[in-house]
Design a protein around this motif. Structure first.
Motif, PDB file in Angstrom:
ATOM      1  N   LEU A 196     104.153  49.998  77.823  1.00 21.57           N
ATOM      2  CA  LEU A 196     104.482  48.607  77.508  1.00 21.57           C
ATOM      3  C   LEU A 196     105.713  48.248  78.327  1.00 21.57           C
ATOM      4  O   LEU A 196     106.759  48.881  78.211  1.00 21.57           O
ATOM      5  N   ILE A 197     105.574  47.228  79.156  1.00 19.78           N
ATOM      6  CA  ILE A 197     106.639  46.786  80.052  1.00 19.78           C
ATOM      7  C   ILE A 197     107.122  45.416  79.594  1.00 19.78           C
ATOM      8  O   ILE A 197     106.310  44.522  79.356  1.00 19.78           O
ATOM      9  N   LYS A 306      93.805  47.296  85.427  1.00 18.62           N
ATOM     10  CA  LYS A 306      94.857  48.279  85.192  1.00 18.62           C
ATOM     11  C   LYS A 306      96.141  47.668  84.630  1.00 18.62           C
ATOM     12  O   LYS A 306      96.976  48.377  84.090  1.00 18.62           O
ATOM     13  N   LEU A 307      96.290  46.345  84.800  1.00 10.85           N
ATOM     14  CA  LEU A 307      97.522  45.679  84.356  1.00 10.85           C
ATOM     15  C   LEU A 307      97.167  44.399  83.616  1.00 10.85           C
ATOM     16  O   LEU A 307      96.382  43.589  84.107  1.00 10.85           O
ATOM     17  N   ALA A 339      98.023  49.299  74.963  1.00  4.69           N
ATOM     18  CA  ALA A 339      98.197  49.949  76.266  1.00  4.69           C
ATOM     19  C   ALA A 339      97.768  51.412  76.207  1.00  4.69           C
ATOM     20  O   ALA A 339      97.073  51.908  77.111  1.00  4.69           O
ATOM     21  N   ARG A 340      98.149  52.092  75.158  1.00  2.58           N
ATOM     22  CA  ARG A 340      97.800  53.512  75.025  1.00  2.58           C
ATOM     23  C   ARG A 340      96.301  53.698  74.803  1.00  2.58           C
ATOM     24  O   ARG A 340      95.681  54.582  75.396  1.00  2.58           O
ATOM     25  N   LEU A 342      93.777  51.804  75.667  1.00  2.00           N
ATOM     26  CA  LEU A 342      92.939  51.455  76.815  1.00  2.00           C
ATOM     27  C   LEU A 342      93.380  52.140  78.105  1.00  2.00           C
ATOM     28  O   LEU A 342      92.699  52.045  79.124  1.00  2.00           O
ATOM     29  N   GLY A 343      94.532  52.804  78.086  1.00  2.27           N
ATOM     30  CA  GLY A 343      95.011  53.484  79.282  1.00  2.27           C
ATOM     31  C   GLY A 343      95.385  52.524  80.398  1.00  2.27           C
ATOM     32  O   GLY A 343      95.105  52.771  81.570  1.00  2.27           O
ATOM     33  N   ILE A 344      96.027  51.416  80.033  1.00  2.00           N
ATOM     34  CA  ILE A 344      96.439  50.400  80.998  1.00  2.00           C
ATOM     35  C   ILE A 344      97.934  50.137  80.849  1.00  2.00           C
ATOM     36  O   ILE A 344      98.572  50.641  79.921  1.00  2.00           O
ATOM     37  N   SER A 345      98.478  49.365  81.779  1.00  2.00           N
ATOM     38  CA  SER A 345      99.859  48.890  81.630  1.00  2.00           C
ATOM     39  C   SER A 345      99.821  47.484  81.057  1.00  2.00           C
ATOM     40  O   SER A 345      99.053  46.644  81.526  1.00  2.00           O
TER      41      SER A 345
END
Length: 464
Positions: A196-197, A306-307, A339-340, A342-345
């Protein structure tokens, strides 16, 4: 119970599991994470399983006597059905029984879903609502089937070694996806999956502009990007994208004052941009649940995503009646879990508290994050945008206004530079250093670029 219903449950399976737990309480700790009471079809069996778990949790004996006492306390004891459980044939492979219990539950839920679909259609509800309900139900069933347990070090090290081999085979040092900014990549090794950004700043600092820059750069390297814009309409985002890529001032494109050559360039850039895997949703009033549903549906259709960028965090609605800071806490935690899962940012833009403007040094700090300290806790990477010229302009305008009120004729000689200095401050990084990156903000294009970038355009398009 009719025959059709019976095909979706097995009483012997349920009795066998419960009987095994009554006679061997040590099994409870082994399977408690694997099943819930909802997996049982027979109502009394649900109650027995819940009672067994409560006894174990409260350090009470899981025995026939204690189970009976607790069930009688809630007026839920059925002697005949309980005797059937106690007299069930002993089982040697409880994991096999659990697998079958879960399979029957999934089939049962799918059967209920099919019946509900017929009812929804009969009520003449809109197809969009029906499809949305179907997708949500399927996601719920899928989530119930997914379980994550402990892993031994041997399994973990196998994954670690695969990661090391992958990194050794790469030409660069990036672990995650390319941010589009060399200095930021050096600090972060790219945006990592599961992170998580948070990108935070006061208004007018350029949060959306920097997010659009990163979206364009990241997608140009072959990564899918999704932008959920709760504030800015999609056509305005598209105009900014064209300005960033072309280098043509945003006001020129928006006002339709382009030359013939500029129009041709914009048309050519549009063709290039359509080849990128960028998806934009400008629906307002989104809740966390709606965001999760939209993102999961998008990834099913576009697995290269991916994002995911959300603009911005404080605009996400909540159905909760809790205080707003508690709602924001739940939202930030939900985005981290998304995010975790789905394995994405996931990058969420965020506002900062107004109080920082009362300080002499107005550079943001972690304590300035608006409405919730939970954001600081949940985020893996927190970045702040600071542009000193924004405050200088505000100060000059305020000074001019105050002097004119006093009857003093004052004309500020402050002039805005077309390209001004900007700082991208890394305030927190769970797996790396913190620090400040110097960027430049190009005002005509509302865009950020590396400091002293040599090319004339603010965005060097990566695709042919």
């Amino acid at each position: 119970m009719n025959k059709n219903t019976e095909t979706f449950y097995n009483a012997n399976i349920e009795r066998g599991i419960l009987s095994a737990l009554v006679y061997d309480a040590q099994l409870i700790d082994m399977i408690e994470e694997e099943i819930t009471s909802e997996l049982f079809y027979i109502p009394f069996h649900k109650k027995v399983y819940e009672t067994i778990c409560n006894l174990q949790e409260n350090d009470k004996p899981v025995s026939e006597e204690f189970i009976i006492v607790d069930l009688k306390k809630i007026n839920s004891f059925d002697e005949e059905v309980f005797l059937e459980i106690l007299s069930a044939t002993p089982i040697s492979n409880i994991n096999g029984y659990i697998k079958e219990l879960r399979e029957l539950y999934a089939r049962r839920e799918l059967h209920h879903l099919s019946l509900n679909i017929k009812l929804e259609v009969a009520k003449q509800n809109s197809s969009d609502d029906i499809i949305s309900n179907i997708e949500s139900s399927l996601l719920s069933i899928t989530h119930e089937r997914k379980q994550q347990n402990f892993f031994c070090l041997n399994e973990i090290f196998n994954d670690v070694n695969k990661h090391i081999e992958l990194m050794q085979s790469k030409k660069d040092s990036l672990i995650g996806i390319d941010t589009g900014f060399t200095a930021l990549n050096a600090y972060t090794s790219g945006f990592n999956s599961g992170d998580l950004i948070i990108l935070a700043a006061r208004p007018s600092m350029g949060k959306t502009s920097l997010a659009i820059n990163m979206m364009l750069q990241t997608s140009s390297f072959g990564n899918g990007v999704a932008l959920l814009s709760l504030e800015m309409p999609k056509d305005q985002i598209a105009l900014r994208m064209l300005s960033v890529v072309s280098g043509i001032p945003l006001a020129t494109i928006r006002g339709g004052k382009m030359t013939i050559e500029q129009q041709k360039e914009i048309a050519n850039i549009q063709k290039k941009l359509t080849n990128l895997s960028i998806h934009i949703d400008d629906s307002p009033n989104l809740t966390l649940q709606k965001i999760k549903s939209k993102v999961k549906k998008l990834i099913l259709k576009n697995p290269d995503t991916k994002l995911v960028i959300i603009d911005y965090l404080q605009l996400i609605d909540s159905n909760s009646t809790k205080d707003r800071h508690l709602q924001i806490s739940e939202i930030s935690r939900g985005l981290k879990l998304l995010a975790r899962e789905l394995g994405i940012s996931v990058m969420a833009l965020s506002q900062l508290n107004r109080s920082l403007e009362g300080r002499a040094d107005k550079r943001p700090m972690l304590s300035d994050l608006r409405e919730s300290g939970a954001i600081e806790q949940d985020a893996d990477l927190i970045m702040f945008i600071y542009r000193e010229d924004v405050y200088k302009k505000q100060e000059e305008k305020q000074k001019e206004s105050e002097l004119r009120k006093k009857g003093i004729d004052f004309q500020s000689n402050f002039k805005e530079d077309l390209i001004s200095r900007a700082e991208l401050i890394i305030g927190k990084q769970r797996n790396g250093p913190i620090g400040t990156i110097e960027l430049e903000f190009v005002k005509p294009n509302t865009s950020f670029r590396e400091k002293n970038q040599p090319q004339t355009k603010v965005f060097e398009f990566q695709l042919a």
